[in-house]
Design a protein around this motif. Structure first.
Motif, PDB file in Angstrom:
ATOM      1  N   UNK A  42       0.077   5.432  -1.889  1.00  0.00           N
ATOM      2  CA  UNK A  42      -1.143   4.755  -1.498  1.00  0.00           C
ATOM      3  C   UNK A  42      -2.075   4.587  -2.683  1.00  0.00           C
ATOM      4  N   UNK A 108      -9.074  -7.146  -3.743  1.00  0.00           N
ATOM      5  CA  UNK A 108      -8.480  -8.269  -4.433  1.00  0.00           C
ATOM      6  C   UNK A 108      -6.968  -8.182  -4.379  1.00  0.00           C
ATOM      7  N   UNK A 109      -6.265  -9.187  -4.940  1.00  0.00           N
ATOM      8  CA  UNK A 109      -4.805  -9.216  -4.876  1.00  0.00           C
ATOM      9  C   UNK A 109      -4.121  -8.245  -5.821  1.00  0.00           C
TER      10      UNK A 109
ATOM     11  N   UNK B  34      -9.377   4.784   8.943  1.00  0.00           N
ATOM     12  CA  UNK B  34      -9.150   3.366   8.722  1.00  0.00           C
ATOM     13  C   UNK B  34      -7.645   3.074   8.707  1.00  0.00           C
ATOM     14  N   UNK B  36      -5.317  -0.045   7.040  1.00  0.00           N
ATOM     15  CA  UNK B  36      -5.258  -1.245   6.221  1.00  0.00           C
ATOM     16  C   UNK B  36      -3.833  -1.783   6.232  1.00  0.00           C
ATOM     17  N   UNK B  38      -1.107  -4.347   4.003  1.00  0.00           N
ATOM     18  CA  UNK B  38      -0.875  -4.990   2.714  1.00  0.00           C
ATOM     19  C   UNK B  38       0.363  -5.864   2.811  1.00  0.00           C
ATOM     20  N   UNK B  41       2.572  -8.827  -2.378  1.00  0.00           N
ATOM     21  CA  UNK B  41       1.817  -9.427  -3.482  1.00  0.00           C
ATOM     22  C   UNK B  41       0.368  -9.756  -3.119  1.00  0.00           C
ATOM     23  N   UNK B  42      -0.175  -9.026  -2.167  1.00  0.00           N
ATOM     24  CA  UNK B  42      -1.576  -9.227  -1.793  1.00  0.00           C
ATOM     25  C   UNK B  42      -2.316  -7.892  -1.804  1.00  0.00           C
ATOM     26  N   UNK B  43      -3.624  -7.980  -1.755  1.00  0.00           N
ATOM     27  CA  UNK B  43      -4.428  -6.774  -1.654  1.00  0.00           C
ATOM     28  C   UNK B  43      -4.430  -6.253  -0.231  1.00  0.00           C
ATOM     29  N   UNK B  44      -5.174  -5.177  -0.018  1.00  0.00           N
ATOM     30  CA  UNK B  44      -5.245  -4.565   1.299  1.00  0.00           C
ATOM     31  C   UNK B  44      -6.291  -5.265   2.156  1.00  0.00           C
ATOM     32  N   UNK B  46      -8.441  -4.808   5.897  1.00  0.00           N
ATOM     33  CA  UNK B  46      -8.788  -3.866   6.951  1.00  0.00           C
ATOM     34  C   UNK B  46      -8.303  -4.370   8.298  1.00  0.00           C
ATOM     35  N   UNK B  90      -1.350   1.188   5.664  1.00  0.00           N
ATOM     36  CA  UNK B  90      -1.913   2.403   5.098  1.00  0.00           C
ATOM     37  C   UNK B  90      -2.995   2.959   6.001  1.00  0.00           C
ATOM     38  N   UNK B  94     -12.198   9.043   5.226  1.00  0.00           N
ATOM     39  CA  UNK B  94     -13.294   9.514   4.395  1.00  0.00           C
ATOM     40  C   UNK B  94     -14.262  10.283   5.269  1.00  0.00           C
ATOM     41  N   UNK B  99     -15.606   7.190  -0.459  1.00  0.00           N
ATOM     42  CA  UNK B  99     -14.360   7.347  -1.200  1.00  0.00           C
ATOM     43  C   UNK B  99     -13.219   7.458  -0.197  1.00  0.00           C
ATOM     44  N   UNK B 100     -12.361   6.459  -0.163  1.00  0.00           N
ATOM     45  CA  UNK B 100     -11.229   6.454   0.752  1.00  0.00           C
ATOM     46  C   UNK B 100     -10.063   7.255   0.182  1.00  0.00           C
ATOM     47  N   UNK B 102      -6.155   7.561   0.809  1.00  0.00           N
ATOM     48  CA  UNK B 102      -5.090   6.819   1.476  1.00  0.00           C
ATOM     49  C   UNK B 102      -3.848   7.674   1.675  1.00  0.00           C
ATOM     50  N   UNK B 103      -3.110   7.358   2.749  1.00  0.00           N
ATOM     51  CA  UNK B 103      -1.787   7.919   2.912  1.00  0.00           C
ATOM     52  C   UNK B 103      -0.789   7.170   2.040  1.00  0.00           C
ATOM     53  N   UNK B 104       0.464   7.569   2.140  1.00  0.00           N
ATOM     54  CA  UNK B 104       1.495   7.002   1.285  1.00  0.00           C
ATOM     55  C   UNK B 104       2.058   5.686   1.820  1.00  0.00           C
TER      56      UNK B 104
END
Lengths: 116, 112
Positions: A42, A108-109, B34, B36, B38, B41-44, B46, B90, B94, B99-100, B102-104
């Motif tokens: 993560x 962002x990406x 939370x 998320x 993904x 090839x993109x961001x996360x 919510x 994911x 928090x 500050x998040x 995240x899991x794996x």
């Protein structure tokens, strides 16, 4: 509304070289984050800015990583010199931080860095 | 210290089947949680968040999650999987910071 912009999208360098990533957050977002996402893991927070001040850089390897957010808008993350283990996706995120801890972070990406 | 554990790095379902992605948290105080998503090839992005209001949280794309304090869980579900749900998911936590942690991640595959 435009999202978080990052460049470049991909970068391949050799170890010991330097590299820089750029991020432009969503307009009006006061808080900016840089995350490192290693394959199979993560995202891990590297540094958090509130406007142009650093809020948290406890997990930033300061001997080789640096970041700045001049004028409280866009930001750059630099690695010098790079190591093989720095190969990862570097994600930038921003949030308004109006209400605090539950504000949504917009990502962002990412920039995929490969260190050879 | 806060953390989240996502059970199962890969989950495969057939299109139309129930999606269940598991997340357990560790926190000494009530957390904010939370999910998320993904896409390649993109961001996360919510999906949903729990902020101590209703324990059943509805998110985008038909997903929902239920906060169960007794089980320290926040599992993500969707009644009927679509091919477009194939992605990595994911869970994050928090508490009293932004500050998040995240899991794996869990990679969801959807078969026709």
């Amino acid at each position: 509304e435009a999202g978080v912009a990052q460049s470049p999208r991909y970068k391949i360098i050799e170890k010991r070289q330097s590299v820089a990533f750029w991020c432009n957050p969503i307009s009006g977002h006061a808080t900016l984050y840089w995350y490192q996402q290693i394959l199979g893991q993560g995202p891990k927070l590297l540094i958090q800015f509130q406007n142009n001040g650093v809020v948290d850089d406890s997990q930033l390897p300061k001997d080789r990583f640096s970041a700045e957010r001049l004028k409280g808008v866009d930001s750059t993350l630099k690695i010098q010199p790079a190591k093989l283990e720095d190969s990862a996706v570097y994600l930038c995120a921003s949030s308004t931080t109006r209400t605090g801890w539950t504000d949504t972070q917009y990502f962002g990406p990412g920039t995929r860095l490969t260190v050879l | 210290a806060q953390s989240v554990t996502q059970l199962g790095s890969h989950v495969s379902v057939s299109e139309g089947a129930l999606v269940l992605l598991r997340c357990n948290y560790s926190s000494s105080v009530p957390p904010y949680l939370f999910w998320y998503v993904q896409y390649p090839n993109q961001g996360l992005q919510l999906l949903l968040k729990y902020t101590s209001a209703a324990t059943l949280v509805k998110g985008i794309n038909g997903f929902e999650a239920e906060f169960k304090k007794s089980e320290t869980s926040f599992h993500l579900t969707k009644p009927s999987a679509h091919m477009s749900d194939a992605a990595e998911y994911f869970c994050a936590v928090n508490h009293n910071t932004d500050k998040l942690i995240f899991g794996t991640g869990t990679r969801l595959q959807v078969f026709p």
